[in-house]
Every structure is written in C-alpha cells, then in structure tokens.
Design an enzyme around this catalytic site. Structure first.
Site, PDB file in Angstrom:
ATOM      1  N   GLU A 133      22.859  32.504 -34.344  1.00  0.00           N
ATOM      2  CA  GLU A 133      21.389  32.565 -34.223  1.00  0.00           C
ATOM      3  C   GLU A 133      20.965  33.455 -33.048  1.00  0.00           C
ATOM      4  OE1 GLU A 133      19.641  28.634 -34.171  1.00  0.00           O
ATOM      5  OE2 GLU A 133      21.013  27.886 -35.714  1.00  0.00           O
ATOM      6  N   ASP A 157      19.392  35.601 -30.399  1.00  0.00           N
ATOM      7  CA  ASP A 157      18.182  36.277 -29.928  1.00  0.00           C
ATOM      8  C   ASP A 157      18.265  36.310 -28.402  1.00  0.00           C
ATOM      9  OD1 ASP A 157      17.341  33.593 -29.298  1.00  0.00           O
ATOM     10  OD2 ASP A 157      16.045  33.508 -31.058  1.00  0.00           O
ATOM     11  N   GLU A 209      23.693  20.794 -33.650  1.00  0.00           N
ATOM     12  CA  GLU A 209      23.193  20.271 -32.364  1.00  0.00           C
ATOM     13  C   GLU A 209      23.506  18.797 -32.150  1.00  0.00           C
ATOM     14  OE1 GLU A 209      19.039  21.421 -32.291  1.00  0.00           O
ATOM     15  OE2 GLU A 209      19.518  23.553 -32.218  1.00  0.00           O
ATOM     16  N   ASN A 259      27.714  23.645 -35.402  1.00  0.00           N
ATOM     17  CA  ASN A 259      26.834  24.663 -34.824  1.00  0.00           C
ATOM     18  C   ASN A 259      26.065  24.065 -33.652  1.00  0.00           C
ATOM     19  OD1 ASN A 259      25.677  27.378 -35.224  1.00  0.00           O
ATOM     20  ND2 ASN A 259      23.763  26.319 -35.743  1.00  0.00           N
ATOM     21  N   HIS A 310      21.009  31.556 -28.339  1.00  0.00           N
ATOM     22  CA  HIS A 310      19.617  31.847 -27.964  1.00  0.00           C
ATOM     23  C   HIS A 310      19.650  32.147 -26.463  1.00  0.00           C
ATOM     24  CE1 HIS A 310      18.123  30.697 -31.876  1.00  0.00           C
ATOM     25  NE2 HIS A 310      18.799  29.561 -31.803  1.00  0.00           N
TER      26      HIS A 310
HETATM   27  C1  XIL Z   1      13.819  27.233 -35.907  1.00  0.00           C
HETATM   28  C2  XIL Z   1      13.066  28.198 -36.802  1.00  0.00           C
HETATM   29  O1  XIL Z   1      13.331  29.501 -36.363  1.00  0.00           O
HETATM   30  C3  XIL Z   1      11.591  27.903 -36.770  1.00  0.00           C
HETATM   31  O2  XIL Z   1      10.895  28.688 -37.748  1.00  0.00           O
HETATM   32  C4  XIL Z   1      11.325  26.431 -37.040  1.00  0.00           C
HETATM   33  O3  XIL Z   1       9.954  26.145 -36.896  1.00  0.00           O
HETATM   34  C5  XIL Z   1      12.125  25.564 -36.108  1.00  0.00           C
HETATM   35  O4  XIL Z   1      13.517  25.905 -36.217  1.00  0.00           O
HETATM   36  N1  XIL Z   1      18.225  26.065 -33.610  1.00  0.00           N
HETATM   37  C6  XIL Z   1      18.424  26.005 -34.954  1.00  0.00           C
HETATM   38  C7  XIL Z   1      17.426  26.616 -35.874  1.00  0.00           C
HETATM   39  O5  XIL Z   1      19.488  25.552 -35.414  1.00  0.00           O
HETATM   40  O6  XIL Z   1      17.344  25.949 -37.096  1.00  0.00           O
HETATM   41  C8  XIL Z   1      16.063  26.694 -35.231  1.00  0.00           C
HETATM   42  O7  XIL Z   1      15.205  27.418 -36.101  1.00  0.00           O
HETATM   43  C9  XIL Z   1      16.163  27.337 -33.865  1.00  0.00           C
HETATM   44  C10 XIL Z   1      17.055  26.541 -32.967  1.00  0.00           C
END
Ligand code: XIL
Length: 472
Positions: free
Chosen positions: A267, A269, A162, A204, A239
């Site tokens: 990641e 979802d 990020e 990422n 996401h």
């Molecule tokens: C999130 C986890 O899922 C949570 O359990 C934690 O509290 C915060 O981080 N982007 C990312 C991940 O790169 O590391 C994040 O994960 C979600 C967003």
C-alpha cells in the site's frame, strides 16, 4: 500446483535478478531500448507494479482507466473487496464492484492482489455484534464465499489485516481478539487455504517496515503460520512519511524472506505536508526509488502496489490532516518526479526519451531503420517446463505507430493457453495477434512487450518462431 502466472513471475524473477546483479544495472536484451512505462519495466524484471483502484473511477473516468491499464500490471481493490462492500448484511453478498475490478484486470492481463478478509475496520456492525460460534461461523462463511468466487482469478489475498497493535507488539485488541481469542488468525488462514489452495496467502500490516516491536510480533506470527504451511507472504503496507524510509527496511524484508516467505509492498504512499515544493517532490522521488529498488533487488519480493493513482485519489488528506500528495501522478495524470524515479528503479528509462531514437543524431552517421517494415517483433522463452512455457515478446516500432499486428506459425504442438497485453486470434497453430487498447501507440524506436503461456507435448523443446510484425 502453481498457476501459470505465478510460475511466470517466480521464474522470471530468478533469472532477472542474476542478470541484474551481474551487470549491476537494469536489464539489457537484444531489444535494448529501455522500457518507458512502469508496466513495461516491471514486466521485464518479473515484478508486479500494482495500484489500488476505486470502482467509481474505473467505471466513469476513461483517462483513469487508460493509465491504470497502461502503467500497472497488478490491481488491488481499494475498498470493493472489504467486508462492508461484499457482505453488508448477513449472507447477502454484493460483488458488483469487486467483479468489475477483477474483470478489468483480466481484460488487461493484470494480476489481482485481494484485500482483505478479516479486519477490525470496514466490517459491518452486524458482524461486530456477533460473538462466539456465530462470529466464527460468519468469518468462515465470509472467507469461503469470497475466496471461492475469485478462485483462479485473484492471485493472492491479505487474509488478515492489521492484527498487531502499535504498542509493544501486542496483538490488536479488536473485537476479533476479544471475542474469539488469538486463534481467529489461524482459523482465518486455515479457511482461506482450504477455500483456494492455489492463492498466495498474506498477513498485512502497517508500521512493520522497520525492524521494531511490531514487526517482531508479525515475525513470530508468520513463523508459526509458515510452519503449518498456512502462509506464503507478508504485506508491508508502507504508508511512509517524506524522508523517513526506515534504515532497517531492507534487512527487515530479508529476515522474512529468510523464513521462506514472499514479501510485498502492498500500500505504498509517501506523504508530505502540503503544498509540496520542488525540493520535497525530489525527496519523495528519492524515497520512492529506495523502496522500489529494494523490492526490485530482492528475488522474493513479488512487487510494489501504490495506494491510489493520482494524488487527489489518496486517502491521506482525510486521515492525516495537513498531509497529502503521496502518489505518483498529479490529478491531471501528469507524472510526478516520483513516477520517473520509480520507473528508473524498475530498470526502465525515466528520461522520457526512447533510447533508440536520439533526437539530435546526425543522419549521415546513423543506420536508417529497416525500410518496408514498420515494426519488428521477437519472442523469447522466459521459463520452459515439461508441458508448457512462458514467453515474452517485444514489439519495436521503426516508425510512429498507432497499432500493430503480429503473426507466426508454431512448428510443433505449441499452442497459446493464455496471453496478456495482446489481443487477436491466438490459440491456433497460426497466431494472429494485435495490440491491446493501451500499447498500440508507439513512437519511432519505442518498444512494448506482451506475453503468453503455451502448452506443448511433454518434453519437446519450446521453439522460437520468427514473427512478422506489421503496422495496423
Ligand atoms: C483505506 C482506503 O484507501 C479508503 O478509501 C477508505 O476510506 C479507508 O481505507 N490500510 C489498509 C487499507 O489496509 O485498506 C486502507 O484503505 C488504508 C490503510
């Protein structure tokens, strides 16, 4: 040199994509019954299907553990490898949780995508309070220590996470940028490359799935790092929101592949406003299918990781109030429609019916299963090289099984060097294998796969011995 598992993935992916494109459908092999787990289907097409795991669930919940082992071939620590978990105070490293996750992956023949070295979030205040040389030294030490610890066991790393902001593609105005300037990104990659030269290094980020200002900036950074041989791949967090898979996503992934990079959905979802109704769950299934198919069809997409196992495990409700239910499994581990569509997208059989034993077939017109043999097994060479080869093996149940054993003898110098989804005494001239904890129970007609690498004398042809399979 590529590690063997990376080699397997790279070569199989190439082979399969050709076959898939030519047939216009999923894989078809001699053992044509379709795969009925995500893991089996992903293995068959040489892709990673990953899941972000929680240390405490993995330790304390057997059904969580079993599903993670049977349905996924790749793991990411949801939190356990982040800076606050691994180095909470200066120089004091705590690897209990991360070690347990890597051990679990190794025991279950799973790859590990490491997450993450340098991020503005979940980084302890002692780091954020440093500046100048002290901050840079802390970053370098941290990367060296974590990367060295898992060298050869973690296949790929999110080196920076990020680093681009949401406005206009500017670099994120984090404490890293403010205190070290944009050179911190290159330094992080140089350090990681030197610490573990065989790991794949990723950048990422989120909201870079579409072709937009943010992904343009990632593209420019990626181009620069790739030119210095410091970058192997781009992680698209993905996401996503229900019904909003970006229309430019496929072309966007392709432009990064065209730079000579791998891409990965890191990641995934897909959130919706809770509670979900059946139409929304169907839309979610369609969205998952689109994303997973995109990766399945792109040779240089290494795989898809979903960000949590069950809906109740997801970070979504705490961060996006009113939203949730973004994953593949319900809290009781029953499968959501999105599970089925994901399985289909990987070329598996999402109907839940083993394709080789239709329940309603007229017995008079079917060939009975071979008698005296509860199972059959077959090896196939996936990718040979001069001094070794990767094999995949299919075990097919002719009756309901709760376990199986396989044995064969190598005719020449072949010897197994590492194996996944199979246990037993594997390294000698005669191999005596057995099912792993999660792939022994098969319905009649169902198949499962395992795999291994061998070493052999230079130049000899990798042989395909006949395998004897017996129920156990
Ligand atoms: C999130 C986890 O899922 C949570 O359990 C934690 O509290 C915060 O981080 N982007 C990312 C991940 O790169 O590391 C994040 O994960 C979600 C967003």
């Amino acid at each position: 040199m590529l590690k063997s598992r990376q080699r397997r993935r790279a070569v199989i992916a190439g082979v399969v994509t050709v076959a898939t494109a030519a047939l216009g459908i999923g894989l078809s092999t001699q053992f044509a019954s379709a795969q009925t787990t995500l893991r089996g289907a992903a293995d068959a097409i040489g892709k990673d299907i990953g899941v972000a795991v929680s240390y405490s669930q993995l330790m304390n919940n057997a059904s969580y553990r079993n599903t993670v082992a049977s349905e996924f071939n790749s793991l990411t620590a949801e939190n356990a490898m982040k800076w606050d978990a691994t180095e909470p105070s200066d120089g004091n490293y705590t690897f209990t949780q991360a070690d347990a996750i890597v051990d679990f992956a190794e025991d279950n023949g799973q790859t590990v995508h490491g997450h993450t070295f340098v991020w503005h979030s979940q980084t302890p205040s002692w780091v954020q309070n440093l500046s100048g040389t002290a901050l840079q030294t802390a970053m370098v030490d941290h990367i060296n220590t974590v990367a060295n610890r898992y060298e050869g066991r973690v296949d790929s790393w999110d080196v920076v996470n990020e680093v681009v902001s949401d406005s206009n593609g500017a670099l994120r105005d984090s404490f890293w940028l403010q205190k070290l300037g944009e050179g911190y990104i290159t330094t992080a990659f140089q350090t990681a490359r030197a610490a573990d030269p065989n790991a794949d290094l990723y950048i990422n980020d989120y909201s870079i799935e579409a072709d937009n200002a943010k992904s343009d900036r990632i593209y420019t950074i990626a181009q620069g790092l790739k030119a210095q041989n410091l970058l192997d791949g781009v992680g698209f967090q993905s996401h996503l929101i229900l019904g909003q898979v970006p229309s430019t996503m496929e072309a966007n992934l392709q432009r990064f592949v065209d730079l000579g990079l791998k891409v990965r959905i890191t990641e995934l979802d897909i959130r919706l406003q809770t509670p979900a109704d059946s139409a929304e769950l169907a839309q979610q299934a369609a969205d998952y299918q689109r994303v997973v198919e995109m990766c399945a069809e792109l040779v240089d997409c290494t795989g898809v990781t979903v960000w949590g196992l069950r809906d109740g495990d997801s970070w979504v409700p705490s961060v996006f109030p009113g939203y949730g239910a973004p994953l593949l499994f319900n809290d009781d581990l029953s499968k959501k429609p999105a599970y089925t569509s994901t399985l289909n997208a990987l070329g598996g059989d999402g109907t839940g019916n083993p394709t080789t034993t239709p329940a309603t077939t007229d017995p008079a017109t079917t060939t009975p299963p071979p008698t005296g043999s509860g199972c059959t097994a077959q090896l196939s060479v996936q990718s040979p090289w001069n001094t070794g080869a990767t094999y995949s093996a299919t075990v097919k149940a002719n009756q309901a099984l709760t376990g199986w054993k396989v044995t064969w003898t190598w005719p020449g110098s072949e010897r197994i060097s590492n194996a996944w989804s199979v246990t037993g005494t594997l390294t000698g001239a005669t191999v005596n294998g057995a099912n792993a904890a999660y792939n022994g129970t098969l319905a009649a007609g169902q198949s499962t796969t395992f795999g291994f690498n061998i070493t052999k004398n230079d130049g000899s042809t990798a042989s395909v011995p006949t395998v004897t399979c017996t129920p156990a």
